[in-house]
Design an enzyme around this catalytic site. Structure first.
Site, PDB file in Angstrom:
ATOM      1  N   ARG A  88      11.652   4.440  13.248  1.00  0.00           N
ATOM      2  CA  ARG A  88      10.396   5.149  12.998  1.00  0.00           C
ATOM      3  C   ARG A  88       9.433   4.740  14.480  1.00  0.00           C
ATOM      4  O   ARG A  88       9.788   4.085  15.241  1.00  0.00           O
ATOM      5  CB  ARG A  88       9.604   4.814  11.739  1.00  0.00           C
ATOM      6  CG  ARG A  88      10.564   5.275  10.789  1.00  0.00           C
ATOM      7  CD  ARG A  88       9.952   4.983   9.216  1.00  0.00           C
ATOM      8  NE  ARG A  88       8.479   5.681   9.120  1.00  0.00           N
ATOM      9  CZ  ARG A  88       7.909   5.431   8.064  1.00  0.00           C
ATOM     10  NH1 ARG A  88       8.135   4.434   7.086  1.00  0.00           N
ATOM     11  NH2 ARG A  88       6.471   6.071   8.086  1.00  0.00           N
ATOM     12  N   ALA A 123       2.899  -0.848   5.078  1.00  0.00           N
ATOM     13  CA  ALA A 123       2.156  -1.104   6.314  1.00  0.00           C
ATOM     14  C   ALA A 123       1.750  -2.568   6.650  1.00  0.00           C
ATOM     15  O   ALA A 123       1.395  -2.748   7.841  1.00  0.00           O
ATOM     16  CB  ALA A 123       1.121  -0.093   6.204  1.00  0.00           C
ATOM     17  N   ARG A 177       6.139   0.044  14.027  1.00  0.00           N
ATOM     18  CA  ARG A 177       6.890  -0.600  12.782  1.00  0.00           C
ATOM     19  C   ARG A 177       8.042  -1.445  12.974  1.00  0.00           C
ATOM     20  O   ARG A 177       8.581  -1.891  12.107  1.00  0.00           O
ATOM     21  CB  ARG A 177       7.381   0.764  11.994  1.00  0.00           C
ATOM     22  CG  ARG A 177       6.160   1.646  11.599  1.00  0.00           C
ATOM     23  CD  ARG A 177       6.417   2.635  10.564  1.00  0.00           C
ATOM     24  NE  ARG A 177       5.447   3.713  10.326  1.00  0.00           N
ATOM     25  CZ  ARG A 177       4.726   3.442   9.691  1.00  0.00           C
ATOM     26  NH1 ARG A 177       4.645   2.372   8.545  1.00  0.00           N
ATOM     27  NH2 ARG A 177       3.835   4.623   9.244  1.00  0.00           N
ATOM     28  N   ASN A 186       8.161  -5.690  -0.698  1.00  0.00           N
ATOM     29  CA  ASN A 186       7.814  -4.373   0.425  1.00  0.00           C
ATOM     30  C   ASN A 186       6.521  -4.365   0.432  1.00  0.00           C
ATOM     31  O   ASN A 186       5.503  -3.626  -0.085  1.00  0.00           O
ATOM     32  CB  ASN A 186       8.345  -3.101  -0.332  1.00  0.00           C
ATOM     33  CG  ASN A 186       8.023  -1.981   0.574  1.00  0.00           C
ATOM     34  OD1 ASN A 186       7.659  -1.995   1.660  1.00  0.00           O
ATOM     35  ND2 ASN A 186       9.163  -0.986   0.324  1.00  0.00           N
ATOM     36  N   HIS A 228      12.604  -2.531   2.609  1.00  0.00           N
ATOM     37  CA  HIS A 228      11.615  -1.255   3.333  1.00  0.00           C
ATOM     38  C   HIS A 228      12.583   0.041   2.818  1.00  0.00           C
ATOM     39  O   HIS A 228      13.809   0.075   3.042  1.00  0.00           O
ATOM     40  CB  HIS A 228      11.503  -1.263   4.690  1.00  0.00           C
ATOM     41  CG  HIS A 228      10.507  -2.135   5.072  1.00  0.00           C
ATOM     42  ND1 HIS A 228       9.185  -2.346   4.869  1.00  0.00           N
ATOM     43  CD2 HIS A 228      10.940  -3.565   5.601  1.00  0.00           C
ATOM     44  CE1 HIS A 228       8.636  -3.205   5.359  1.00  0.00           C
ATOM     45  NE2 HIS A 228       9.523  -4.255   5.619  1.00  0.00           N
ATOM     46  N   PRO A 280       0.974  -1.161   0.085  1.00  0.00           N
ATOM     47  CA  PRO A 280      -0.014  -0.088  -0.016  1.00  0.00           C
ATOM     48  C   PRO A 280       0.977   1.320   0.133  1.00  0.00           C
ATOM     49  O   PRO A 280       1.772   1.311   0.707  1.00  0.00           O
ATOM     50  CB  PRO A 280      -0.674   0.036   1.503  1.00  0.00           C
ATOM     51  CG  PRO A 280      -0.318  -1.329   2.033  1.00  0.00           C
ATOM     52  CD  PRO A 280       0.534  -1.960   1.066  1.00  0.00           C
ATOM     53  N   ASN A 281       0.091   2.361  -0.589  1.00  0.00           N
ATOM     54  CA  ASN A 281       0.886   3.750  -0.922  1.00  0.00           C
ATOM     55  C   ASN A 281       2.322   3.728  -1.408  1.00  0.00           C
ATOM     56  O   ASN A 281       2.521   4.721  -1.864  1.00  0.00           O
ATOM     57  CB  ASN A 281       1.109   4.143   0.554  1.00  0.00           C
ATOM     58  CG  ASN A 281      -0.405   4.235   1.209  1.00  0.00           C
ATOM     59  OD1 ASN A 281      -1.263   4.635   0.574  1.00  0.00           O
ATOM     60  ND2 ASN A 281      -0.464   3.889   2.493  1.00  0.00           N
ATOM     61  N   GLU A 296      12.567  -9.446   2.056  1.00  0.00           N
ATOM     62  CA  GLU A 296      11.868  -8.288   2.604  1.00  0.00           C
ATOM     63  C   GLU A 296      12.538  -7.000   2.475  1.00  0.00           C
ATOM     64  O   GLU A 296      13.867  -7.111   2.779  1.00  0.00           O
ATOM     65  CB  GLU A 296      11.495  -8.403   3.863  1.00  0.00           C
ATOM     66  CG  GLU A 296      10.838  -7.409   4.683  1.00  0.00           C
ATOM     67  CD  GLU A 296      10.202  -7.300   6.109  1.00  0.00           C
ATOM     68  OE1 GLU A 296       9.688  -6.622   6.594  1.00  0.00           O
ATOM     69  OE2 GLU A 296      10.652  -8.701   6.546  1.00  0.00           O
ATOM     70  N   ARG A 306       4.481  11.227  -2.356  1.00  0.00           N
ATOM     71  CA  ARG A 306       4.388  10.813  -0.867  1.00  0.00           C
ATOM     72  C   ARG A 306       5.545  11.152   0.023  1.00  0.00           C
ATOM     73  O   ARG A 306       6.367  10.512  -0.246  1.00  0.00           O
ATOM     74  CB  ARG A 306       3.570   9.734  -0.675  1.00  0.00           C
ATOM     75  CG  ARG A 306       3.515   9.131   0.878  1.00  0.00           C
ATOM     76  CD  ARG A 306       2.930   7.778   0.940  1.00  0.00           C
ATOM     77  NE  ARG A 306       3.044   7.459   2.567  1.00  0.00           N
ATOM     78  CZ  ARG A 306       3.317   6.257   2.831  1.00  0.00           C
ATOM     79  NH1 ARG A 306       3.829   5.553   2.056  1.00  0.00           N
ATOM     80  NH2 ARG A 306       3.246   6.022   3.899  1.00  0.00           N
ATOM     81  N   TYR A 324      10.905   9.254   1.597  1.00  0.00           N
ATOM     82  CA  TYR A 324      10.917   8.126   0.401  1.00  0.00           C
ATOM     83  C   TYR A 324      11.403   8.616  -0.860  1.00  0.00           C
ATOM     84  O   TYR A 324      11.664   7.728  -1.535  1.00  0.00           O
ATOM     85  CB  TYR A 324       9.352   7.664   0.355  1.00  0.00           C
ATOM     86  CG  TYR A 324       8.765   7.286   1.315  1.00  0.00           C
ATOM     87  CD1 TYR A 324       9.042   5.929   1.736  1.00  0.00           C
ATOM     88  CD2 TYR A 324       7.614   7.852   2.039  1.00  0.00           C
ATOM     89  CE1 TYR A 324       8.495   5.248   2.843  1.00  0.00           C
ATOM     90  CE2 TYR A 324       7.071   7.220   3.258  1.00  0.00           C
ATOM     91  CZ  TYR A 324       7.493   5.905   3.627  1.00  0.00           C
ATOM     92  OH  TYR A 324       6.844   5.468   4.674  1.00  0.00           O
ATOM     93  N   ASP A 376       1.911 -15.746   6.346  1.00  0.00           N
ATOM     94  CA  ASP A 376       1.596 -17.135   6.099  1.00  0.00           C
ATOM     95  C   ASP A 376       1.680 -17.453   4.302  1.00  0.00           C
ATOM     96  O   ASP A 376       2.166 -18.492   4.202  1.00  0.00           O
ATOM     97  CB  ASP A 376       0.038 -17.495   6.509  1.00  0.00           C
ATOM     98  CG  ASP A 376       0.020 -17.592   8.073  1.00  0.00           C
ATOM     99  OD1 ASP A 376       0.986 -17.635   8.586  1.00  0.00           O
ATOM    100  OD2 ASP A 376      -1.111 -17.880   8.519  1.00  0.00           O
TER     101      ASP A 376
END
Length: 163
Positions: free
Chosen positions: A127, A97, A131, A94, A120, A32-33, A118, A40, A45, A107
């Protein structure tokens, strides 16, 4: 084979190896986002959108077949992980959230064959406290965070053969 035969085989086939490369298939999945990258919170970012960056990754890693998927919907991310999880050599995820809230995505990673890195963009440990928890990390091959968009490049490089 005698040593002479082996030597001829190596001399003959070595030039052909460059035509027989195995292309690794890597799926990049963003949550998301992340469709708003470049717009943003640029102080957190950066100001580059992901589509532009993805084209740079494709031109830099020509020995890889890179695909990209983004969704703001948790179930769609799980469906995509299931869809590619048995057909690719690796996934760069990624989950944004959802990293901190989605048992379902954790899962899904546990259920597939492909290794997952993974990533980020920001350092999540600098943060908010919530998180600092990830439902992804326990099922991932590795975690890369805090290097901006470069986390994707580093994740791709983690799939390169080790010397």
């Amino acid at each position: 084979f005698t040593p002479v035969h082996i030597r001829r085989y190596i001399i003959f086939t070595a030039p052909l190896r460059r035509f027989c490369k195995t292309i690794m298939k890597i799926a990049i999945i963003n949550g998301p986002n992340l469709n708003l990258l470049g717009k943003r919170e640029p102080e957190l970012y950066g100001n580059k959108d992901f589509d532009t960056y993805f084209l740079q990754l494709q031109s830099s890693f020509t020995d890889f077949s890179l695909t990209y998927y983004q969704s703001n919907v948790e179930g769609e991310l799980i469906n995509e992980i299931h869809r590619v999880g048995f057909d690719v050599d690796g996934i760069i995820l990624n989950a944004a959230a959802y990293t901190h809230t989605s048992v379902g995505i954790g899962d899904a990673i546990k259920a597939i064959a492909a290794p997952v890195i993974e990533v980020h963009i920001s350092n999540t440990f600098t943060r908010e406290d919530f998180r600092h928890t990830s439902f992804i990390t326990p099922n991932a091959k590795g975690l890369i965070l805090g290097f901006g968009l470069d986390v994707y490049r580093l994740a791709i490089e983690s799939f390169l053969p080790k010397l």
